[in-house]
Write a protein that holds these residues in place. Sequence first.
Motif, PDB file in Angstrom:
ATOM      1  N   UNK A 215       0.827  -1.205   0.000  1.00  0.00           N
ATOM      2  CA  UNK A 215       0.000   0.000   0.000  1.00  0.00           C
ATOM      3  C   UNK A 215       0.865   1.260   0.000  1.00  0.00           C
ATOM      4  N   UNK A 216       2.009   1.203   0.689  1.00  0.00           N
ATOM      5  CA  UNK A 216       2.877   2.381   0.719  1.00  0.00           C
ATOM      6  C   UNK A 216       3.591   2.609  -0.611  1.00  0.00           C
ATOM      7  N   UNK A 217       3.697   1.582  -1.455  1.00  0.00           N
ATOM      8  CA  UNK A 217       4.325   1.774  -2.771  1.00  0.00           C
ATOM      9  C   UNK A 217       3.345   2.317  -3.805  1.00  0.00           C
ATOM     10  N   UNK A 218       2.044   2.137  -3.574  1.00  0.00           N
ATOM     11  CA  UNK A 218       1.056   2.457  -4.606  1.00  0.00           C
ATOM     12  C   UNK A 218       1.074   3.919  -5.063  1.00  0.00           C
ATOM     13  N   UNK A 219       1.261   4.908  -4.177  1.00  0.00           N
ATOM     14  CA  UNK A 219       1.309   6.288  -4.689  1.00  0.00           C
ATOM     15  C   UNK A 219       2.398   6.505  -5.736  1.00  0.00           C
ATOM     16  N   UNK A 220       3.519   5.820  -5.591  1.00  0.00           N
ATOM     17  CA  UNK A 220       4.598   5.950  -6.571  1.00  0.00           C
ATOM     18  C   UNK A 220       4.214   5.268  -7.882  1.00  0.00           C
TER      19      UNK A 220
ATOM     20  N   UNK B  33       0.336   7.474 -14.400  1.00  0.00           N
ATOM     21  CA  UNK B  33      -0.241   8.702 -14.934  1.00  0.00           C
ATOM     22  C   UNK B  33       0.778   9.523 -15.720  1.00  0.00           C
ATOM     23  N   UNK B  34       2.012   9.556 -15.254  1.00  0.00           N
ATOM     24  CA  UNK B  34       3.015  10.421 -15.864  1.00  0.00           C
ATOM     25  C   UNK B  34       3.555   9.871 -17.177  1.00  0.00           C
ATOM     26  N   UNK B  35       3.638   8.538 -17.291  1.00  0.00           N
ATOM     27  CA  UNK B  35       4.331   7.969 -18.446  1.00  0.00           C
ATOM     28  C   UNK B  35       3.441   7.094 -19.334  1.00  0.00           C
ATOM     29  N   UNK B  36       2.151   6.985 -19.034  1.00  0.00           N
ATOM     30  CA  UNK B  36       1.297   6.100 -19.824  1.00  0.00           C
ATOM     31  C   UNK B  36       1.183   6.545 -21.274  1.00  0.00           C
ATOM     32  N   UNK B  37       1.273   7.847 -21.534  1.00  0.00           N
ATOM     33  CA  UNK B  37       1.202   8.344 -22.904  1.00  0.00           C
ATOM     34  C   UNK B  37       2.565   8.371 -23.575  1.00  0.00           C
ATOM     35  N   UNK B  38       3.589   7.951 -22.859  1.00  0.00           N
ATOM     36  CA  UNK B  38       4.955   7.919 -23.403  1.00  0.00           C
ATOM     37  C   UNK B  38       5.395   6.498 -23.746  1.00  0.00           C
ATOM     38  N   UNK B  39       4.518   5.532 -23.499  1.00  0.00           N
ATOM     39  CA  UNK B  39       4.859   4.158 -23.850  1.00  0.00           C
ATOM     40  C   UNK B  39       4.966   3.204 -22.682  1.00  0.00           C
ATOM     41  N   UNK B  40       4.629   3.665 -21.450  1.00  0.00           N
ATOM     42  CA  UNK B  40       4.680   2.785 -20.286  1.00  0.00           C
ATOM     43  C   UNK B  40       3.325   2.122 -20.054  1.00  0.00           C
ATOM     44  N   UNK B  41       3.359   0.813 -19.789  1.00  0.00           N
ATOM     45  CA  UNK B  41       2.182   0.073 -19.352  1.00  0.00           C
ATOM     46  C   UNK B  41       2.496  -0.515 -17.983  1.00  0.00           C
ATOM     47  N   UNK B  42       1.693  -0.162 -16.983  1.00  0.00           N
ATOM     48  CA  UNK B  42       1.836  -0.743 -15.652  1.00  0.00           C
ATOM     49  C   UNK B  42       0.837  -1.882 -15.518  1.00  0.00           C
ATOM     50  N   UNK B  43       1.303  -3.027 -15.055  1.00  0.00           N
ATOM     51  CA  UNK B  43       0.430  -4.167 -14.787  1.00  0.00           C
ATOM     52  C   UNK B  43       0.620  -4.567 -13.328  1.00  0.00           C
TER      53      UNK B  43
ATOM     54  N   UNK C 150     -10.787   0.033  -6.623  1.00  0.00           N
ATOM     55  CA  UNK C 150     -11.536   1.297  -6.691  1.00  0.00           C
ATOM     56  C   UNK C 150     -11.185   2.198  -5.522  1.00  0.00           C
ATOM     57  N   UNK C 151     -11.143   1.633  -4.320  1.00  0.00           N
ATOM     58  CA  UNK C 151     -10.839   2.435  -3.131  1.00  0.00           C
ATOM     59  C   UNK C 151      -9.457   3.065  -3.213  1.00  0.00           C
ATOM     60  N   UNK C 152      -8.515   2.357  -3.793  1.00  0.00           N
ATOM     61  CA  UNK C 152      -7.131   2.816  -3.862  1.00  0.00           C
ATOM     62  C   UNK C 152      -6.848   3.671  -5.084  1.00  0.00           C
TER      63      UNK C 152
ATOM     64  N   UNK D  80      12.706   4.247  -5.112  1.00  0.00           N
ATOM     65  CA  UNK D  80      11.748   4.808  -6.061  1.00  0.00           C
ATOM     66  C   UNK D  80      12.411   5.697  -7.113  1.00  0.00           C
ATOM     67  N   UNK D  81      13.413   6.457  -6.697  1.00  0.00           N
ATOM     68  CA  UNK D  81      14.045   7.340  -7.669  1.00  0.00           C
ATOM     69  C   UNK D  81      14.806   6.540  -8.724  1.00  0.00           C
ATOM     70  N   UNK D  82      15.493   5.487  -8.297  1.00  0.00           N
ATOM     71  CA  UNK D  82      16.197   4.654  -9.265  1.00  0.00           C
ATOM     72  C   UNK D  82      15.232   4.046 -10.274  1.00  0.00           C
TER      73      UNK D  82
END
Length: 326
Positions: free
Chosen positions: A77-82, A88-98, A119-121, A166-168
């Motif tokens: 849960x603590x990783x989800x904001x990242x 959101x930032x890279x989805x239009x640049x070619x990133x797909x998160x699964x 939905x809640x998250x 996260x930065x790496x």
Amino acid sequence: MRKLLSLIVLVFVAVLAIAQFGPSALLSNEPTQQDSRPAPEFSEISAWLNSPPLTVESLRGKVVLVQFWTYSCINCLRTLPYVTKWHEQYKDKGLVVVGVHTPEFAFEKERANVETAVKRLGIHYPVAQDNQYRTWRAFGNQYWPAAYLIDRSGTIVATQFGEGGYQQMENAIARLVGEAMPTAQATDPDLSAVATPELYFGSEKNDGAIVEAQDATRGERAYTLPDNVPPNRFALSGLWNVTGDRATSSADGDEILLRFNARKVNLVAGSVSPQTLSVTVDGTPQPPVTVDGSRLYPLYAGPGGEHVLRLKAPKPGLSAYTFTFG
């Protein structure tokens, strides 16, 4: 982080495809790694949420971040904001998160529970329910959370296990999608005040979490609070039924006493019917907690150090799975 590592960050960064970027694109000064491997397929997924079924092969040409998680895991849960930010930032640049949701407890296999959590998250990227651990095993994964970054050719080029790093990882994503390095630097969480490990209630993983005077094996029995609860241990009071992954209250007014050392305490719990738990810390009443579904519930947030928490369930049917800390 669930399994053997608790709140420890292990970041292994491989090469970001020499053919694409050249030597200057390496994330560190490590020599070229020859053991990078093709990403395995998503295997025997029970359900796909927020997306039609996907395959690794169909995502060739995209940069893919595969994150193993489960919705009751505080580290996840603590990783989800990242992760949601990167989506959101890279989805239009070619990133797909699964997000590969691999359950730890039986209630996390239920599609309705996962849908509610998604939905809640505020998760809008694809989520695959890996109820049989087939994709987990295909990746050779061992931890919640874990992230695998896959380049456009379908090769795993970076991994991240646990919280932090996260930065790496964002730098790796930015390079792969051809974006400039982020100017805002992500800060890893400070978990230095957490001195109590995750404590399980079920017989399969209790591993000394309950006080020595009490029986942690399977079965229903009456428990009496001992005179003293040692640090990083809990005790039960009343009639409880212990099974493999939980302890379930069987009478009115059953209690749990916990001695912990942390700033925050959470309880993964469920209940046969909604009920409101009373909680005190060092004798001071805390806001009551209503358990109305199977998930993680915050119990306490305050000064760090050693404290004693007492929790009381007004009626039978509370299932306690694990205490987690922050």
